[in-house]
Write a protein that holds these residues in place. Structure first.
Motif, PDB file in Angstrom:
ATOM      1  N   ALA A 138     -18.300  -4.567   2.626  1.00 45.19           N
ATOM      2  CA  ALA A 138     -17.035  -5.182   3.010  1.00 45.19           C
ATOM      3  C   ALA A 138     -16.095  -4.647   4.095  1.00 45.19           C
ATOM      4  N   ASP A 139     -15.263  -5.333   4.511  1.00 46.36           N
ATOM      5  CA  ASP A 139     -14.268  -5.080   5.316  1.00 46.36           C
ATOM      6  C   ASP A 139     -13.149  -5.748   5.281  1.00 46.36           C
ATOM      7  N   ILE A 140     -11.927  -5.457   5.805  1.00 46.70           N
ATOM      8  CA  ILE A 140     -10.755  -6.172   5.691  1.00 46.70           C
ATOM      9  C   ILE A 140     -10.202  -6.944   6.875  1.00 46.70           C
ATOM     10  N   ARG A 141     -10.069  -8.293   6.528  1.00 47.80           N
ATOM     11  CA  ARG A 141      -9.568  -8.981   7.776  1.00 47.80           C
ATOM     12  C   ARG A 141      -8.327  -8.558   8.589  1.00 47.80           C
ATOM     13  N   LYS A 142      -8.405  -8.269   9.832  1.00 48.30           N
ATOM     14  CA  LYS A 142      -7.292  -7.880  10.822  1.00 48.30           C
ATOM     15  C   LYS A 142      -6.718  -6.910  10.168  1.00 48.30           C
ATOM     16  N   TYR A 143      -7.140  -5.784  10.030  1.00 50.46           N
ATOM     17  CA  TYR A 143      -6.393  -4.579   9.023  1.00 50.46           C
ATOM     18  C   TYR A 143      -5.277  -4.201   9.720  1.00 50.46           C
ATOM     19  N   PHE A 144      -5.441  -3.715  10.996  1.00 52.79           N
ATOM     20  CA  PHE A 144      -4.133  -2.995  11.363  1.00 52.79           C
ATOM     21  C   PHE A 144      -3.078  -3.961  11.944  1.00 52.79           C
ATOM     22  N   PRO A 145      -3.253  -5.239  12.197  1.00 51.19           N
ATOM     23  CA  PRO A 145      -2.195  -6.205  12.144  1.00 51.19           C
ATOM     24  C   PRO A 145      -1.518  -6.686  11.013  1.00 51.19           C
ATOM     25  N   SER A 146      -2.251  -6.338   9.890  1.00 50.37           N
ATOM     26  CA  SER A 146      -1.866  -6.752   8.455  1.00 50.37           C
ATOM     27  C   SER A 146      -1.075  -5.782   7.750  1.00 50.37           C
ATOM     28  N   ILE A 147      -0.974  -4.578   8.174  1.00 56.99           N
ATOM     29  CA  ILE A 147      -0.416  -3.508   7.376  1.00 56.99           C
ATOM     30  C   ILE A 147       1.019  -3.845   7.274  1.00 56.99           C
ATOM     31  N   ASP A 148       1.584  -3.789   6.064  1.00 57.60           N
ATOM     32  CA  ASP A 148       3.033  -4.107   5.690  1.00 57.60           C
ATOM     33  C   ASP A 148       3.836  -2.999   5.874  1.00 57.60           C
ATOM     34  N   HIS A 149       4.710  -3.012   6.756  1.00 60.68           N
ATOM     35  CA  HIS A 149       5.761  -1.641   6.886  1.00 60.68           C
ATOM     36  C   HIS A 149       6.504  -1.389   5.842  1.00 60.68           C
ATOM     37  N   GLN A 150       6.963  -2.277   5.071  1.00 55.56           N
ATOM     38  CA  GLN A 150       7.789  -1.758   3.832  1.00 55.56           C
ATOM     39  C   GLN A 150       6.727  -1.091   2.948  1.00 55.56           C
ATOM     40  N   ILE A 151       5.711  -1.821   2.613  1.00 61.31           N
ATOM     41  CA  ILE A 151       4.697  -1.051   1.439  1.00 61.31           C
ATOM     42  C   ILE A 151       4.331   0.485   2.280  1.00 61.31           C
ATOM     43  N   LEU A 152       3.993   0.494   3.658  1.00 64.31           N
ATOM     44  CA  LEU A 152       3.322   1.783   4.148  1.00 64.31           C
ATOM     45  C   LEU A 152       4.565   2.865   3.937  1.00 64.31           C
ATOM     46  N   LYS A 153       5.752   2.504   4.122  1.00 63.58           N
ATOM     47  CA  LYS A 153       7.002   3.372   3.976  1.00 63.58           C
ATOM     48  C   LYS A 153       6.923   3.819   2.679  1.00 63.58           C
ATOM     49  N   ASP A 154       6.923   2.931   1.690  1.00 62.90           N
ATOM     50  CA  ASP A 154       7.101   3.333   0.334  1.00 62.90           C
ATOM     51  C   ASP A 154       5.937   4.377   0.061  1.00 62.90           C
ATOM     52  N   GLN A 155       4.794   4.159   0.401  1.00 68.90           N
ATOM     53  CA  GLN A 155       3.756   4.869   0.099  1.00 68.90           C
ATOM     54  C   GLN A 155       3.936   6.447   0.718  1.00 68.90           C
ATOM     55  N   ILE A 156       4.486   6.643   2.015  1.00 69.68           N
ATOM     56  CA  ILE A 156       4.647   7.536   2.732  1.00 69.68           C
ATOM     57  C   ILE A 156       5.669   8.234   1.994  1.00 69.68           C
ATOM     58  N   PHE A 157       6.737   7.748   1.887  1.00 74.57           N
ATOM     59  CA  PHE A 157       8.047   8.388   1.151  1.00 74.57           C
ATOM     60  C   PHE A 157       8.020   8.896  -0.142  1.00 74.57           C
ATOM     61  N   ARG A 158       6.805   8.537  -0.926  1.00 74.33           N
ATOM     62  CA  ARG A 158       6.601   8.942  -2.228  1.00 74.33           C
ATOM     63  C   ARG A 158       6.265  10.516  -1.971  1.00 74.33           C
ATOM     64  N   LYS A 159       5.627  10.882  -0.864  1.00 78.24           N
ATOM     65  CA  LYS A 159       5.256  12.299  -0.723  1.00 78.24           C
ATOM     66  C   LYS A 159       5.990  12.845   0.158  1.00 78.24           C
ATOM     67  N   ILE A 160       6.861  12.339   1.123  1.00 81.50           N
ATOM     68  CA  ILE A 160       7.844  12.915   2.253  1.00 81.50           C
ATOM     69  C   ILE A 160       9.185  12.831   1.502  1.00 81.50           C
TER      70      ILE A 160
END
Length: 377
Positions: free
Chosen positions: A134-156
Protein backbone atom coordinates in the motif's frame (compact mmCIF):
# COMPACT_ATOMS: atom_id res chain seq x y z
CA UNK A 1 5.93 10.14 26.70
CA UNK A 2 9.25 11.84 27.47
CA UNK A 3 9.48 15.46 26.31
CA UNK A 4 12.52 17.68 25.80
CA UNK A 5 13.26 21.28 26.73
CA UNK A 6 16.22 23.70 26.34
CA UNK A 7 17.04 22.58 22.80
CA UNK A 8 17.27 25.99 21.15
CA UNK A 9 20.66 26.86 22.63
CA UNK A 10 22.13 23.78 20.93
CA UNK A 11 20.34 24.51 17.64
CA UNK A 12 21.62 28.11 17.48
CA UNK A 13 25.08 27.25 18.80
CA UNK A 14 27.97 28.28 16.56
CA UNK A 15 29.47 24.79 16.46
CA UNK A 16 26.14 23.28 15.37
CA UNK A 17 25.63 25.96 12.70
CA UNK A 18 29.10 25.42 11.23
CA UNK A 19 28.44 21.66 11.16
CA UNK A 20 25.06 22.33 9.51
CA UNK A 21 26.74 24.50 6.87
CA UNK A 22 29.24 21.72 6.15
CA UNK A 23 26.42 19.21 5.66
CA UNK A 24 24.44 21.59 3.46
CA UNK A 25 27.48 22.23 1.29
CA UNK A 26 27.93 18.51 0.63
CA UNK A 27 24.83 18.48 -1.53
CA UNK A 28 25.20 21.99 -3.00
CA UNK A 29 28.97 22.26 -3.25
CA UNK A 30 29.12 23.68 -6.77
CA UNK A 31 26.04 25.92 -6.71
CA UNK A 32 26.48 29.68 -6.76
CA UNK A 33 24.56 30.22 -3.53
CA UNK A 34 26.66 27.65 -1.68
CA UNK A 35 29.89 29.14 -3.04
CA UNK A 36 28.92 32.66 -1.97
CA UNK A 37 27.96 31.43 1.50
CA UNK A 38 31.25 29.54 1.77
CA UNK A 39 33.30 32.58 0.74
CA UNK A 40 31.99 34.47 3.77
CA UNK A 41 31.32 31.41 5.92
CA UNK A 42 32.13 32.86 9.32
CA UNK A 43 30.23 36.09 8.70
CA UNK A 44 27.20 34.26 7.28
CA UNK A 45 27.04 31.77 10.14
CA UNK A 46 27.24 34.43 12.85
CA UNK A 47 24.65 36.57 11.07
CA UNK A 48 22.35 33.56 10.94
CA UNK A 49 23.03 32.86 14.60
CA UNK A 50 22.10 36.45 15.54
CA UNK A 51 18.85 36.22 13.58
CA UNK A 52 17.90 32.94 15.25
CA UNK A 53 18.67 34.22 18.75
CA UNK A 54 16.89 37.57 18.41
CA UNK A 55 13.92 36.00 16.62
CA UNK A 56 14.28 37.90 13.36
CA UNK A 57 15.07 34.85 11.19
CA UNK A 58 12.66 34.57 8.27
CA UNK A 59 12.87 31.83 5.59
CA UNK A 60 13.42 33.00 2.02
CA UNK A 61 11.48 32.23 -1.14
CA UNK A 62 11.55 28.74 -2.62
CA UNK A 63 12.77 28.05 -6.14
CA UNK A 64 10.27 25.68 -7.74
CA UNK A 65 10.73 23.21 -10.59
CA UNK A 66 9.31 19.86 -11.70
CA UNK A 67 10.82 16.43 -12.14
CA UNK A 68 9.12 13.76 -14.24
CA UNK A 69 10.78 10.52 -13.11
CA UNK A 70 9.33 8.30 -11.77
CA UNK A 71 6.30 10.64 -11.92
CA UNK A 72 5.64 14.37 -12.17
CA UNK A 73 6.40 16.10 -8.86
CA UNK A 74 7.03 19.68 -7.83
CA UNK A 75 10.40 20.16 -6.13
CA UNK A 76 10.89 23.19 -3.89
CA UNK A 77 14.48 24.31 -3.32
CA UNK A 78 14.98 26.52 -0.28
CA UNK A 79 17.69 29.23 -0.26
CA UNK A 80 21.04 27.90 0.92
CA UNK A 81 21.02 29.74 4.26
CA UNK A 82 17.64 28.16 5.02
CA UNK A 83 19.10 24.74 4.26
CA UNK A 84 21.75 25.46 6.88
CA UNK A 85 18.98 26.17 9.41
CA UNK A 86 17.19 22.94 8.42
CA UNK A 87 20.35 20.92 9.07
CA UNK A 88 20.97 22.75 12.35
CA UNK A 89 17.44 21.93 13.52
CA UNK A 90 17.56 18.28 12.43
CA UNK A 91 21.00 17.79 14.02
CA UNK A 92 19.39 18.40 17.41
CA UNK A 93 15.81 17.16 17.14
CA UNK A 94 16.70 14.12 15.01
CA UNK A 95 18.01 12.07 17.96
CA UNK A 96 15.01 13.15 20.04
CA UNK A 97 12.60 11.43 17.66
CA UNK A 98 14.89 8.62 16.52
CA UNK A 99 14.46 6.78 19.80
CA UNK A 100 10.68 6.69 19.29
CA UNK A 101 10.77 5.23 15.76
CA UNK A 102 10.11 1.53 15.23
CA UNK A 103 12.85 -0.74 13.89
CA UNK A 104 11.20 -1.33 10.50
CA UNK A 105 10.86 2.32 9.43
CA UNK A 106 13.65 2.79 6.87
CA UNK A 107 13.49 6.23 5.24
CA UNK A 108 15.80 9.13 6.14
CA UNK A 109 17.42 7.35 9.07
CA UNK A 110 21.08 6.70 9.74
CA UNK A 111 21.94 3.04 9.25
CA UNK A 112 18.71 2.28 7.38
CA UNK A 113 17.86 3.16 3.75
CA UNK A 114 16.15 1.56 0.77
CA UNK A 115 18.53 -1.38 0.31
CA UNK A 116 18.13 -2.51 3.92
CA UNK A 117 14.36 -2.20 3.50
CA UNK A 118 14.55 -4.44 0.43
CA UNK A 119 16.62 -7.05 2.26
CA UNK A 120 14.14 -6.98 5.14
CA UNK A 121 11.34 -7.47 2.61
CA UNK A 122 13.02 -10.65 1.38
CA UNK A 123 13.26 -11.93 4.94
CA UNK A 124 9.51 -11.56 5.39
CA UNK A 125 8.82 -13.08 1.97
CA UNK A 126 10.51 -16.29 3.15
CA UNK A 127 8.26 -16.42 6.22
CA UNK A 128 4.83 -15.42 4.90
CA UNK A 129 2.57 -16.35 1.97
CA UNK A 130 0.74 -13.05 1.34
CA UNK A 131 1.55 -9.34 1.35
CA UNK A 132 -0.55 -6.20 1.57
CA UNK A 133 1.26 -3.55 -0.47
CA UNK A 134 0.00 0.00 0.00
CA UNK A 135 0.90 3.64 -0.24
CA UNK A 136 -0.70 6.97 0.59
CA UNK A 137 -2.17 9.25 -2.04
CA UNK A 138 -0.28 12.54 -2.48
CA UNK A 139 1.43 12.11 0.86
CA UNK A 140 3.52 15.28 1.23
CA UNK A 141 0.82 17.61 -0.21
CA UNK A 142 -1.66 16.05 2.26
CA UNK A 143 0.30 16.47 5.52
CA UNK A 144 -1.86 18.57 7.83
CA UNK A 145 0.11 21.37 9.52
CA UNK A 146 -1.80 21.40 12.80
CA UNK A 147 -1.69 17.62 13.25
CA UNK A 148 2.04 17.65 12.50
CA UNK A 149 2.72 20.43 15.02
CA UNK A 150 0.69 18.63 17.69
CA UNK A 151 2.75 15.48 17.14
CA UNK A 152 6.08 17.34 17.30
CA UNK A 153 5.18 19.50 20.27
CA UNK A 154 4.23 16.50 22.38
CA UNK A 155 7.97 15.72 22.51
CA UNK A 156 9.40 19.24 22.15
CA UNK A 157 8.60 21.56 25.08
CA UNK A 158 11.24 24.17 24.26
CA UNK A 159 9.21 27.24 23.23
CA UNK A 160 11.88 28.81 20.99
CA UNK A 161 12.41 25.51 19.18
CA UNK A 162 8.65 25.25 18.72
CA UNK A 163 8.60 28.74 17.22
CA UNK A 164 11.38 27.87 14.77
CA UNK A 165 9.59 24.66 13.72
CA UNK A 166 6.33 26.57 13.29
CA UNK A 167 8.10 29.17 11.16
CA UNK A 168 9.51 26.52 8.83
CA UNK A 169 6.16 24.71 8.53
CA UNK A 170 4.05 27.87 8.18
CA UNK A 171 6.34 29.33 5.51
CA UNK A 172 6.00 26.24 3.31
CA UNK A 173 5.14 27.24 -0.22
CA UNK A 174 1.73 26.16 -1.63
CA UNK A 175 1.70 22.54 -2.74
CA UNK A 176 -0.57 20.58 -5.06
CA UNK A 177 -4.17 21.11 -4.01
CA UNK A 178 -5.68 18.13 -2.18
CA UNK A 179 -9.42 18.13 -1.48
CA UNK A 180 -10.33 15.16 0.69
CA UNK A 181 -13.25 15.11 3.13
CA UNK A 182 -13.20 13.26 6.44
CA UNK A 183 -15.86 12.62 9.11
CA UNK A 184 -16.87 15.86 10.82
CA UNK A 185 -15.75 18.13 7.95
CA UNK A 186 -17.96 20.85 6.58
CA UNK A 187 -17.80 22.02 2.97
CA UNK A 188 -14.91 24.45 3.51
CA UNK A 189 -12.74 22.34 5.86
CA UNK A 190 -10.31 21.02 3.20
CA UNK A 191 -9.40 24.57 2.12
CA UNK A 192 -9.40 26.07 5.60
CA UNK A 193 -6.83 23.66 7.04
CA UNK A 194 -3.26 24.40 5.96
CA UNK A 195 -1.46 21.37 4.57
CA UNK A 196 1.46 20.30 2.43
CA UNK A 197 5.23 20.16 2.93
CA UNK A 198 7.72 21.02 0.16
CA UNK A 199 9.45 18.03 -1.40
CA UNK A 200 13.15 18.90 -1.33
CA UNK A 201 13.46 20.13 2.24
CA UNK A 202 15.48 18.09 4.73
CA UNK A 203 12.92 19.09 7.36
CA UNK A 204 10.10 17.73 5.19
CA UNK A 205 11.78 14.33 5.18
CA UNK A 206 12.11 14.36 8.97
CA UNK A 207 8.60 15.68 9.52
CA UNK A 208 7.19 13.10 7.09
CA UNK A 209 8.68 10.33 9.24
CA UNK A 210 7.31 11.88 12.42
CA UNK A 211 3.84 12.24 10.89
CA UNK A 212 3.52 8.47 10.29
CA UNK A 213 5.26 7.39 13.49
CA UNK A 214 1.94 7.04 15.32
CA UNK A 215 0.71 4.93 12.40
CA UNK A 216 3.77 2.66 12.76
CA UNK A 217 3.00 2.13 16.45
CA UNK A 218 -0.66 1.46 15.63
CA UNK A 219 0.44 -1.28 13.21
CA UNK A 220 2.92 -2.88 15.63
CA UNK A 221 1.16 -2.42 18.98
CA UNK A 222 -2.58 -2.48 18.24
CA UNK A 223 -2.82 -4.63 15.11
CA UNK A 224 0.25 -6.59 16.33
CA UNK A 225 1.63 -7.07 12.84
CA UNK A 226 4.96 -8.89 12.98
CA UNK A 227 5.84 -8.51 9.29
CA UNK A 228 5.73 -4.78 8.53
CA UNK A 229 8.00 -2.38 6.61
CA UNK A 230 7.57 1.33 5.85
CA UNK A 231 9.64 3.56 3.59
CA UNK A 232 8.19 7.12 3.59
CA UNK A 233 4.57 6.51 2.47
CA UNK A 234 5.08 3.06 0.93
CA UNK A 235 4.45 0.17 3.30
CA UNK A 236 4.10 -3.61 3.31
CA UNK A 237 2.27 -5.95 5.70
CA UNK A 238 2.88 -9.72 5.61
CA UNK A 239 0.77 -12.61 6.87
CA UNK A 240 -0.09 -16.21 5.99
CA UNK A 241 -3.83 -15.48 6.04
CA UNK A 242 -5.11 -13.38 3.12
CA UNK A 243 -8.36 -12.54 4.91
CA UNK A 244 -6.39 -11.15 7.86
CA UNK A 245 -4.58 -8.73 5.57
CA UNK A 246 -7.90 -7.54 4.12
CA UNK A 247 -9.18 -7.05 7.66
CA UNK A 248 -6.10 -5.00 8.53
CA UNK A 249 -6.54 -2.95 5.37
CA UNK A 250 -9.95 -1.75 6.59
CA UNK A 251 -8.54 -0.83 10.01
CA UNK A 252 -5.61 0.99 8.39
CA UNK A 253 -7.96 3.11 6.28
CA UNK A 254 -9.75 4.21 9.43
CA UNK A 255 -6.55 5.12 11.26
CA UNK A 256 -4.91 7.13 8.49
CA UNK A 257 -8.22 8.96 8.07
CA UNK A 258 -7.59 10.36 11.56
CA UNK A 259 -4.36 11.82 10.11
CA UNK A 260 -6.38 13.26 7.17
CA UNK A 261 -4.69 10.88 4.74
CA UNK A 262 -6.08 8.46 2.14
CA UNK A 263 -4.78 5.18 0.76
CA UNK A 264 -3.99 5.05 -2.94
CA UNK A 265 -6.59 2.38 -3.80
CA UNK A 266 -5.14 1.54 -7.22
CA UNK A 267 -1.82 0.70 -5.54
CA UNK A 268 -3.20 -1.03 -2.45
CA UNK A 269 -3.71 -4.77 -2.90
CA UNK A 270 -3.22 -8.16 -1.29
CA UNK A 271 -1.30 -10.72 -3.34
CA UNK A 272 0.79 -13.91 -2.97
CA UNK A 273 4.46 -13.22 -2.28
CA UNK A 274 5.46 -15.93 -4.78
CA UNK A 275 4.43 -13.51 -7.58
CA UNK A 276 7.06 -11.03 -6.43
CA UNK A 277 6.75 -7.54 -4.96
CA UNK A 278 7.56 -4.28 -6.72
CA UNK A 279 9.06 -2.09 -4.00
CA UNK A 280 11.53 0.81 -4.02
CA UNK A 281 12.42 0.45 -7.69
CA UNK A 282 13.08 -3.30 -7.63
CA UNK A 283 11.15 -6.43 -8.44
CA UNK A 284 11.73 -8.54 -5.33
CA UNK A 285 11.46 -12.32 -5.01
CA UNK A 286 12.39 -14.45 -2.03
CA UNK A 287 15.51 -15.77 -3.79
CA UNK A 288 16.61 -12.85 -5.98
CA UNK A 289 15.98 -9.22 -6.95
CA UNK A 290 15.64 -7.55 -10.33
CA UNK A 291 15.40 -3.98 -11.52
CA UNK A 292 12.14 -2.87 -13.05
CA UNK A 293 12.26 -2.72 -16.87
CA UNK A 294 11.18 0.92 -16.67
CA UNK A 295 14.19 1.71 -14.51
CA UNK A 296 16.58 0.23 -17.08
CA UNK A 297 14.83 1.96 -19.98
CA UNK A 298 15.08 5.34 -18.27
CA UNK A 299 18.77 4.80 -17.57
CA UNK A 300 19.44 4.17 -21.25
CA UNK A 301 17.46 7.25 -22.28
CA UNK A 302 19.36 9.36 -19.74
CA UNK A 303 22.70 8.17 -21.14
CA UNK A 304 21.47 8.94 -24.67
CA UNK A 305 20.68 12.52 -23.67
CA UNK A 306 24.02 12.91 -21.92
CA UNK A 307 25.94 11.64 -24.95
CA UNK A 308 24.26 14.31 -27.08
CA UNK A 309 25.08 17.00 -24.52
CA UNK A 310 28.66 15.78 -24.21
CA UNK A 311 29.09 15.92 -27.99
CA UNK A 312 27.83 19.51 -27.92
CA UNK A 313 30.10 20.32 -24.94
CA UNK A 314 27.08 21.21 -22.80
CA UNK A 315 28.19 18.91 -19.98
CA UNK A 316 31.51 17.65 -18.66
CA UNK A 317 32.72 14.05 -18.78
CA UNK A 318 32.44 13.99 -14.98
CA UNK A 319 28.68 14.53 -15.29
CA UNK A 320 28.28 11.28 -17.23
CA UNK A 321 30.62 9.51 -14.80
CA UNK A 322 28.59 10.63 -11.79
CA UNK A 323 25.26 9.65 -13.33
CA UNK A 324 26.50 6.27 -14.59
CA UNK A 325 28.25 5.30 -11.35
CA UNK A 326 25.27 6.33 -9.28
CA UNK A 327 22.93 4.13 -11.32
CA UNK A 328 25.37 1.22 -11.35
CA UNK A 329 25.72 1.48 -7.57
CA UNK A 330 21.93 1.23 -7.28
CA UNK A 331 21.73 -1.62 -9.83
CA UNK A 332 24.48 -3.57 -8.02
CA UNK A 333 22.11 -4.08 -5.09
CA UNK A 334 20.00 -6.37 -7.30
CA UNK A 335 21.00 -9.45 -9.31
CA UNK A 336 22.12 -7.48 -12.36
CA UNK A 337 25.67 -8.55 -13.23
CA UNK A 338 24.85 -9.39 -16.87
CA UNK A 339 22.71 -6.27 -17.27
CA UNK A 340 25.47 -3.98 -15.96
CA UNK A 341 28.08 -5.64 -18.17
CA UNK A 342 25.83 -5.29 -21.22
CA UNK A 343 25.25 -1.60 -20.53
CA UNK A 344 28.97 -0.88 -20.19
CA UNK A 345 29.70 -2.84 -23.39
CA UNK A 346 27.09 -0.80 -25.25
CA UNK A 347 28.66 2.46 -24.08
CA UNK A 348 32.15 1.29 -25.11
CA UNK A 349 30.84 0.26 -28.55
CA UNK A 350 29.42 3.75 -29.08
CA UNK A 351 32.75 5.51 -28.70
CA UNK A 352 33.07 6.55 -25.07
CA UNK A 353 36.44 5.65 -23.61
CA UNK A 354 35.41 4.24 -20.22
CA UNK A 355 37.84 2.50 -17.88
CA UNK A 356 37.17 0.91 -14.51
CA UNK A 357 39.09 2.24 -11.52
CA UNK A 358 40.58 -0.04 -8.83
CA UNK A 359 37.66 0.93 -6.57
CA UNK A 360 35.15 -0.38 -9.13
CA UNK A 361 33.75 2.91 -10.45
CA UNK A 362 33.93 3.95 -14.10
CA UNK A 363 35.87 6.91 -15.48
CA UNK A 364 35.64 8.63 -18.87
CA UNK A 365 39.22 9.15 -20.05
CA UNK A 366 38.65 11.48 -22.96
CA UNK A 367 35.76 13.40 -24.41
CA UNK A 368 34.81 12.34 -27.91
CA UNK A 369 33.86 15.25 -30.14
CA UNK A 370 32.81 13.23 -33.16
CA UNK A 371 29.25 12.02 -33.73
CA UNK A 372 28.42 9.50 -31.02
CA UNK A 373 25.62 7.04 -31.77
CA UNK A 374 23.06 6.54 -29.06
CA UNK A 375 22.39 3.35 -27.16
CA UNK A 376 19.26 1.66 -28.36
CA UNK A 377 16.49 2.22 -25.75
Amino acid sequence: MKSFDHLFEAIAGAQNLFEAARKAMKAKRFSDCASLFCLKLESEVFTLQDELINGSYTPGKYREFYIYEPKKRKISAAPFRDRVVHHALCNIIGPVFEQSFIYDSYANRSGKGSHKAIRRCQEFMRKYRFVLKADIRKYFPSIDHQILKDQIFRKIRCERTRNLISTIIDRSNPQEEVLYYFPGDHIFTPVERRKGLPIGNLTSQYFGNIYLNEFDHFIKEQLRVKGYIRYVDDFLLFHNDKSKLNEWKDEIEGFIGSLRLCLHHNKTQVRPVRLGITFLGQRIFDTHRLLRNENVRKCRHRINRQIVKLRSRLIRPSDIEASLNSWLGHAKQADTYKLRKKLIDEILEKGLNLVQTPRGSWRLLEQQTQELPCIKP
